[in-house]
Structure formats: C-alpha cells, structure tokens
Scaffold this motif. Structure first.
Motif, PDB file in Angstrom:
ATOM      1  N   LEU A 133      12.159  -3.747  15.173  1.00 55.19           N
ATOM      2  CA  LEU A 133      11.225  -4.555  14.397  1.00 55.19           C
ATOM      3  C   LEU A 133      10.238  -3.653  13.668  1.00 55.19           C
ATOM      4  N   ASP A 134       9.752  -4.138  12.534  1.00 53.60           N
ATOM      5  CA  ASP A 134       8.722  -3.450  11.764  1.00 53.60           C
ATOM      6  C   ASP A 134       7.377  -4.107  12.044  1.00 53.60           C
ATOM      7  N   VAL A 135       6.344  -3.295  12.193  1.00 55.47           N
ATOM      8  CA  VAL A 135       4.980  -3.782  12.384  1.00 55.47           C
ATOM      9  C   VAL A 135       4.208  -3.557  11.094  1.00 55.47           C
ATOM     10  N   PHE A 136       3.481  -4.567  10.634  1.00 59.29           N
ATOM     11  CA  PHE A 136       2.660  -4.419   9.435  1.00 59.29           C
ATOM     12  C   PHE A 136       1.418  -5.287   9.583  1.00 59.29           C
TER      13      PHE A 136
ATOM     14  N   LEU B  94      -4.915   1.859  18.255  1.00 54.13           N
ATOM     15  CA  LEU B  94      -3.483   2.063  18.047  1.00 54.13           C
ATOM     16  C   LEU B  94      -2.992   3.249  18.851  1.00 54.13           C
ATOM     17  N   GLY B  95      -1.908   3.015  19.585  1.00 56.58           N
ATOM     18  CA  GLY B  95      -1.254   4.076  20.337  1.00 56.58           C
ATOM     19  C   GLY B  95       0.233   4.079  20.033  1.00 56.58           C
TER      20      GLY B  95
ATOM     21  N   LEU C  89      -7.660  -7.052  13.367  1.00 56.90           N
ATOM     22  CA  LEU C  89      -8.196  -5.728  13.081  1.00 56.90           C
ATOM     23  C   LEU C  89      -9.647  -5.840  12.615  1.00 56.90           C
ATOM     24  N   ASP C  90     -10.377  -4.721  12.692  1.00 58.79           N
ATOM     25  CA  ASP C  90     -11.794  -4.734  12.322  1.00 58.79           C
ATOM     26  C   ASP C  90     -12.002  -5.092  10.854  1.00 58.79           C
ATOM     27  N   ASP C  91     -11.008  -4.824  10.009  1.00 61.48           N
ATOM     28  CA  ASP C  91     -11.155  -5.132   8.580  1.00 61.48           C
ATOM     29  C   ASP C  91     -10.748  -6.570   8.247  1.00 61.48           C
ATOM     30  N   GLY C  92     -10.437  -7.370   9.281  1.00 66.24           N
ATOM     31  CA  GLY C  92     -10.105  -8.769   9.064  1.00 66.24           C
ATOM     32  C   GLY C  92      -8.621  -9.056   8.943  1.00 66.24           C
ATOM     33  N   ARG C  93      -7.816  -8.007   8.861  1.00 69.34           N
ATOM     34  CA  ARG C  93      -6.376  -8.221   8.761  1.00 69.34           C
ATOM     35  C   ARG C  93      -5.789  -8.533  10.134  1.00 69.34           C
ATOM     36  N   VAL C  94      -4.584  -9.089  10.140  1.00 64.13           N
ATOM     37  CA  VAL C  94      -3.908  -9.422  11.394  1.00 64.13           C
ATOM     38  C   VAL C  94      -2.622  -8.610  11.510  1.00 64.13           C
TER      39      VAL C  94
ATOM     40  N   GLU D 277       5.340  -3.744  21.687  1.00 66.58           N
ATOM     41  CA  GLU D 277       5.932  -4.059  20.388  1.00 66.58           C
ATOM     42  C   GLU D 277       5.207  -3.404  19.223  1.00 66.58           C
ATOM     43  N   THR D 278       3.882  -3.291  19.315  1.00 66.41           N
ATOM     44  CA  THR D 278       3.097  -2.827  18.163  1.00 66.41           C
ATOM     45  C   THR D 278       2.371  -1.510  18.392  1.00 66.41           C
TER      46      THR D 278
END
Length: 207
Positions: free
Chosen positions: A150-153, A139-140, A60-65, A104-105
């Motif tokens: 499954l949970d996406v985080f 994100l769509g 992600l643009d904020d550095g998170r995955v 999936e996401t």
C-alpha cells in the motif's frame, strides 16, 4: 414504567434456533442460522462472522490527514482509505489502532480520541469498526505484513471531501470517517482527547 429496548423491539426481533458452519476461513467464517421470526415461522440467515476492526483518522499538525491507496481484490481496483485493520484475538481496540497506524503508515500519535462505531455491512456480516482519531503524530518506520502492499499519502480535508463527492472515494468506512472529520473540524462533534503513551509493535521491540 418505561419499556426496555428489548421490549420495544420484541415485534421485530428474531430468535436463534440453530447454526450451521458453511466456511471456516483464515479469519472470516460463514454461517447459516435458522431463526424464529416474530410471526413464529422459521427462516434462514447466511452471514459472515468477523472479528471486528479499527479505523484511524490521523491528523497532522498542518491539518492534513493520513490516507492510503491499496488494491482490494474483491473490488479489483485501488481504493483510497483511512488506515484500518482487524482486531487480533483478545486485542483491545486502542492497542489495535496504535498497532495498525504504526505498522501500515509508520506514524505514532501522542493523543487519541475514540469517536464511535460503524457497522458497515449489516445485511451480511456482524463486523463492527471502531473509529479512532489520532494527533501529535511522529513518523517512524512502517512494518507491513507479508503480502501487504500500500501507498501512504496525505491530503487536506477539502481534498478528501471532494473525492467523496466525485466518487473517487467509495470505501464505506472512509466515507463515514470523512463525515466524522468534517463535523469534528466544524466543532459540531466534540472528541475527548487523552494522552496515550506509545505502545510498541511486537515487530519493533525485539532486541
């Protein structure tokens, strides 16, 4: 002249003599091979034939995955993993990576980079997982398969590293993905990023 790899490893290599099919599953097949050892003797090798898979490290643009939590029946527990999935018959690796990330996401990516390959279970399967990085995420809507839950985080690389160290993450491909992520972010391993036009999932192009 330099020796070829095959010549260098001749004293270690086994030669296939025959193959017996033990199980024809939905997508996994189990076989028993009779092989000739370097000594000339014969032995048997039982293993799983796998169609291959991909894993996506989405930034992600904020550095998170982007990560997932999913119950894995063989382990009887919920696992933290990078998005991943098996190749369909004849499917290209990048196309599979785009499809799995979207389905999936819900994320699509504008840039992709091939990182490397992973053979997670060399003792009993021929599975190979292609490792892809993705960035420029949007994100769509996700489209899970029937029976898939499954949970996406999202998490910071530091959080992921902590979970790997603490034992909360034990999935082999995700541990390797965390190693790749750490080295890419530190600049030790350089990726070749390419702009990749989005490929629509077959689930999103009806109409």
């Amino acid at each position: 002249m330099p020796q070829t790899p095959a010549a260098v490893d001749a004293h270690l290599s086994e030669t296939l003599v025959s193959r017996t099919k033990l199980l024809q599953g939905h997508f996994l097949h189990v076989v028993r091979d009779t092989v000739r050892l370097p000594s000339g003797q014969e032995a048997t090798r039982e293993f799983v034939l796998h169609p291959g898979a991909v894993m996506v490290i989405a930034l992600l643009d904020d550095g998170r995955v982007v990560l997932e939590r999913q119950f894995r029946h063989p382990m009887q527990q919920v696992m933290i993993e990078f998005p991943a999935g098996k190749l369909d018959a004849g499917e290209a690796s990048l196309l599979c990576a785009k499809r799995e990330l979207l389905e999936e996401t819900g994320y699509s990516a504008s840039e992709w980079a091939f990182a490397g390959r992973l053979a997670p279970t060399i003792g009993y399967s021929n599975e190979i997982i292609d490792i892809w990085f993705a960035r420029g995420l949007s994100l769509g809507e996700r489209h899970l398969d029937d029976g898939e839950f499954l949970d996406v985080f999202t998490a910071s690389p530091a959080e992921l590293q902590f979970w790997c160290r603490s034992g909360e993450v034990i999935d082999g491909k995700t541990l390797v993905g965390a190693l790749w992520l750490q080295n890419v972010l530190h600049g030790d391993w350089v990726l070749d990023w390419s702009h990749a036009p989005p490929v629509l999932s077959h689930l999103t192009c009806a109409g």
